[in-house]
Design a protein around this motif. Structure first.
Motif, PDB file in Angstrom:
ATOM      1  N   VAL A   1      -5.627   1.237  -3.364  1.00  0.00           N
ATOM      2  CA  VAL A   1      -6.023   2.629  -3.093  1.00  0.00           C
ATOM      3  C   VAL A   1      -7.260   2.642  -2.207  1.00  0.00           C
ATOM      4  N   ARG A   2      -8.215   1.798  -2.526  1.00  0.00           N
ATOM      5  CA  ARG A   2      -9.439   1.721  -1.718  1.00  0.00           C
ATOM      6  C   ARG A   2      -9.109   1.283  -0.286  1.00  0.00           C
TER       7      ARG A   2
ATOM      8  N   GLU B   1      -7.650   4.244   1.559  1.00  0.00           N
ATOM      9  CA  GLU B   1      -8.731   5.173   1.932  1.00  0.00           C
ATOM     10  C   GLU B   1      -9.527   4.636   3.116  1.00  0.00           C
ATOM     11  N   ASN B   2      -9.840   3.353   3.097  1.00  0.00           N
ATOM     12  CA  ASN B   2     -10.596   2.748   4.200  1.00  0.00           C
ATOM     13  C   ASN B   2      -9.831   2.834   5.515  1.00  0.00           C
TER      14      ASN B   2
ATOM     15  N   GLU C   1       0.839  -1.203   0.000  1.00  0.00           N
ATOM     16  CA  GLU C   1       0.000   0.000   0.000  1.00  0.00           C
ATOM     17  C   GLU C   1       0.876   1.255   0.000  1.00  0.00           C
TER      18      GLU C   1
ATOM     19  N   ALA D   1      -7.484   4.983   6.292  1.00  0.00           N
ATOM     20  CA  ALA D   1      -7.413   6.401   6.693  1.00  0.00           C
ATOM     21  C   ALA D   1      -8.728   6.850   7.309  1.00  0.00           C
ATOM     22  N   ASN D   2      -9.839   6.499   6.674  1.00  0.00           N
ATOM     23  CA  ASN D   2     -11.148   6.882   7.214  1.00  0.00           C
ATOM     24  C   ASN D   2     -11.415   6.242   8.563  1.00  0.00           C
TER      25      ASN D   2
END
Length: 87
Positions: free
Chosen positions: A73-74, A77-78, A42, A80-81
């Motif tokens: 990438v997804r 993002e997951n 990642e 990080a969120n």
């Protein structure tokens, strides 16, 4: 000098400057904490994307499919969120 700027600021301006610096430090600490949660693959994807590469270019550079890059990438993002919502 920067210190001269702080001396000539009124208290309201000084407060805004301090607040912005505190926010930048907090954002940097959050970013480092998120990076700590990423896998090596990642991180590779993230580095290449931050260099302004497209997902297709990232896939070619890493020798993987575009869908794999998309999934990483997804995942970034997951993570990080999720980390932001827990902070």
């Amino acid at each position: 000098m920067k210190t001269d700027l702080l001396i000539t600021c009124n208290p309201k301006q000084l407060h805004r400057i301090i607040y912005r610096v505190e926010q930048e430090v907090a954002d940097e600490q959050l970013s480092l904490a998120i990076l700590d949660k990423l896998s090596e693959k990642e991180r590779q994807v993230l580095e290449l994307i931050l260099e302004r590469n497209s997902q297709k270019e990232v896939a070619q550079a890493l020798g993987v499919g575009v869908r794999t890059v998309f999934n990483r990438v997804r995942s970034i993002e997951n993570k990080a969120n999720k980390f932001r919502s827990n902070s």
